[in-house]
Design a protein around this motif. Structure first.
Motif, PDB file in Angstrom:
ATOM      1  N   SER A   1       0.789  -1.237   0.000  1.00  0.00           N
ATOM      2  CA  SER A   1       0.000   0.000   0.000  1.00  0.00           C
ATOM      3  C   SER A   1       0.818   1.281   0.000  1.00  0.00           C
ATOM      4  N   ARG A   2       2.121   1.192   0.241  1.00  0.00           N
ATOM      5  CA  ARG A   2       2.916   2.409   0.382  1.00  0.00           C
ATOM      6  C   ARG A   2       2.900   3.262  -0.877  1.00  0.00           C
ATOM      7  N   GLY A   3       3.113   2.645  -2.043  1.00  0.00           N
ATOM      8  CA  GLY A   3       3.062   3.407  -3.288  1.00  0.00           C
ATOM      9  C   GLY A   3       4.287   4.286  -3.494  1.00  0.00           C
ATOM     10  N   PHE A   4       4.153   5.249  -4.417  1.00  0.00           N
ATOM     11  CA  PHE A   4       5.249   6.119  -4.825  1.00  0.00           C
ATOM     12  C   PHE A   4       4.942   7.552  -4.420  1.00  0.00           C
ATOM     13  N   HIS A   5       5.980   8.286  -3.977  1.00  0.00           N
ATOM     14  CA  HIS A   5       5.808   9.671  -3.537  1.00  0.00           C
ATOM     15  C   HIS A   5       6.924  10.539  -4.101  1.00  0.00           C
ATOM     16  N   TRP A   6       6.549  11.608  -4.795  1.00  0.00           N
ATOM     17  CA  TRP A   6       7.553  12.561  -5.271  1.00  0.00           C
ATOM     18  C   TRP A   6       8.127  13.364  -4.107  1.00  0.00           C
TER      19      TRP A   6
ATOM     20  N   TYR B   1      10.620  13.214   5.069  1.00  0.00           N
ATOM     21  CA  TYR B   1      11.433  12.272   5.840  1.00  0.00           C
ATOM     22  C   TYR B   1      11.396  10.909   5.153  1.00  0.00           C
ATOM     23  N   PRO B   2      12.485  10.156   5.211  1.00  0.00           N
ATOM     24  CA  PRO B   2      12.473   8.810   4.620  1.00  0.00           C
ATOM     25  C   PRO B   2      11.530   7.905   5.386  1.00  0.00           C
ATOM     26  N   TYR B   3      10.964   6.949   4.684  1.00  0.00           N
ATOM     27  CA  TYR B   3       9.983   6.034   5.266  1.00  0.00           C
ATOM     28  C   TYR B   3      10.577   4.632   5.232  1.00  0.00           C
ATOM     29  N   PHE B   4      11.095   4.186   6.404  1.00  0.00           N
ATOM     30  CA  PHE B   4      11.787   2.905   6.481  1.00  0.00           C
ATOM     31  C   PHE B   4      11.104   1.932   7.437  1.00  0.00           C
ATOM     32  N   ARG B   5       9.827   2.072   7.656  1.00  0.00           N
ATOM     33  CA  ARG B   5       9.162   1.168   8.580  1.00  0.00           C
ATOM     34  C   ARG B   5       9.088  -0.238   8.012  1.00  0.00           C
TER      35      ARG B   5
END
Length: 443
Positions: free
Chosen positions: A430-435, A439-443
């Protein structure tokens, strides 16, 4: 890239130094035998016919060499080096022993050839052998390229793999799932290999195709070595073929990219002394490249439709189901991690596949057979050609996301109440792509 003019070929004498002569003879025998005996490479040249012929002949069939590799393995290494038909691994003991046999044959043939053949060069043989290797390398690049361009070589995680702890994954699984989790990335890798393969079939662009193949196979070999993928033999030899194809042009390439000097045209050696025949040969090679590309693309599209695409067959109870209540022998079992009988989850993915998760987190694969009367039978994975029935259950669906199973589990009465898990709760899906990401998302 144009063919060498026939007149020039006929009037220009060619003399190779002894080292180049021996190297060519060795490569001719070694690489030639490797391409022919590991039958997957010429198999790709069958194009669209390959999918039909594969029903009757395995592209990895080594039955002809098994007696030799088996004897050599038993005699010199104490292992029975025959092919495991149930394995798609390319680094089997039989393959390594076969490589040793080919190496010994190549050394002996090169020595005998050099002792009795006094010719100073083999220009015509070099031309045809170069063409042979170009076709083998090009066909293989197209085959593996389309397997990624139409993402079937490294599919996304199965439902059961979404539940598997990262630390339990092998390095090979980590690489496979990492690439399979991003179809655009996998398709880009495949596009590079497809372009390299197509370039190799056109004489004018063959050097460029070999350069792209060299870079691509270097990356593949690196990942195979560092993630323990059992295709190190294949990747390393495709790299060697790329090096062989580029060796005659090394000086010109250095002049262009390092010394920044002009260089002569990078022409392929002529196959014939007749210019007309050479032109026909060019068109035959281009047509063969199109034929192989169509075959590889068609084959992978069918695999995508049947196994990995959105329209692929799924189980009647497709999804991940959390166990809410588990009653065995009339007793409600609490969700204790030490309980060896209770289940934590039940997963249905492919039509005849199921996986149940024990309370300690262990994932156990099983076969699921559905019957028209609503009966569900679960059997263990096949062992020694036999399956063991361990569950006979009737399935009821009070709602779309609820499941009630009643019946026998290991000959004991059981009732299991389950709730379907929303697959979008998994961040990987569900995370998908973000331009924009502050903050980095490393969960």
């Amino acid at each position: 890239m144009t063919d060498t003019p026939a007149a020039e070929t006929a009037t220009t004498p060619t003399v190779w130094n002894p080292s180049a002569q021996s190297a060519f003879r060795f490569c001719f025998v070694y690489l030639g035998l490797w391409c022919l005996l590991l039958t997957y490479i010429p198999f790709t040249l069958l194009g669209i016919l390959g999918r039909w012929i594969r029903r009757y002949v395995s592209p990895w069939d080594m039955s002809l060499t098994d007696p030799v590799t088996g004897w050599v393995g038993r005699t010199f290494f104490g292992v029975d080096a025959v092919q495991h038909d149930d394995s798609g691994a390319g680094d089997q003991a039989a393959v390594w022993v076969l490589l040793l046999c080919i190496l010994v044959v190549a050394v002996v043939v090169t020595a005998v050839w050099t002792a009795f053949d006094r010719r100073t060069s083999h220009p015509r043989l070099l031309a045809w052998f170069t063409l042979f290797l170009r076709l083998c390398l090009g066909g293989t690049m197209l085959s593996f390229g389309f397997a990624k361009l139409i993402p079937t070589q490294m599919p996304g995680p199965t439902l059961a793999q979404l539940l598997q702890p990262y630390g339990d994954l092998s390095p090979a699984s980590v690489l496979w799932l990492q690439i399979g989790s991003s179809y655009p990335y996998e398709m880009t890798l495949g596009a590079v290999e497809v372009v390299a393969g197509l370039l190799l079939f056109v004489p004018r662009t063959a050097v460029l195709g070999a350069v792209v193949s060299l870079a691509s196979m270097a990356q593949v070999l690196l990942t195979n070595m560092t993630f323990d993928i059992p295709e190190k033999v294949l990747a390393s030899h495709l790299l060697l073929i790329s090096v062989f194809l580029l060796a005659p042009y090394l000086r010109q390439l250095v002049d262009v990219f390092v010394r920044q000097r002009d260089c002569a045209p990078l022409t392929q050696p002529a196959l014939f002394t007749d210019s007309r025949r050479n032109r026909i040969a060019v068109w035959v090679q281009v047509a063969l490249g199109i034929w192989v590309a169509l075959g590889c693309g068609f084959d992978r599209w069918m695999v995508w439709e049947d196994q990995y695409g959105p329209a692929r067959p799924k189980s009647e109870l497709y999804g991940i189901w959390d166990v809410r209540e588990f009653t065995l022998d009339g007793q409600l079992l609490p969700p204790l991690t030490t309980d060896e009988n209770r289940w934590q989850r039940l997963v249905f993915d492919a039509p005849e596949a199921a996986t149940y998760q024990r309370m300690n987190g262990e994932l156990v694969p099983a076969r699921a057979d559905f019957f028209p009367n609503g009966q569900l039978e679960l059997t263990t994975d096949e062992t020694a050609g036999r399956r063991t029935l361990f569950a006979m259950l009737s399935a009821e669906r009070p709602t779309q996301d609820q499941l009630l199973l009643r019946g026998k589990l290991n000959d004991r009465p059981v009732t299991i109440t389950l709730q379907r898990v929303d697959l979008n709760t998994f961040t990987l899906r569900s995370r998908g792509f973000h331009w924009v990401q502050d903050y980095p998302y490393f969960r």
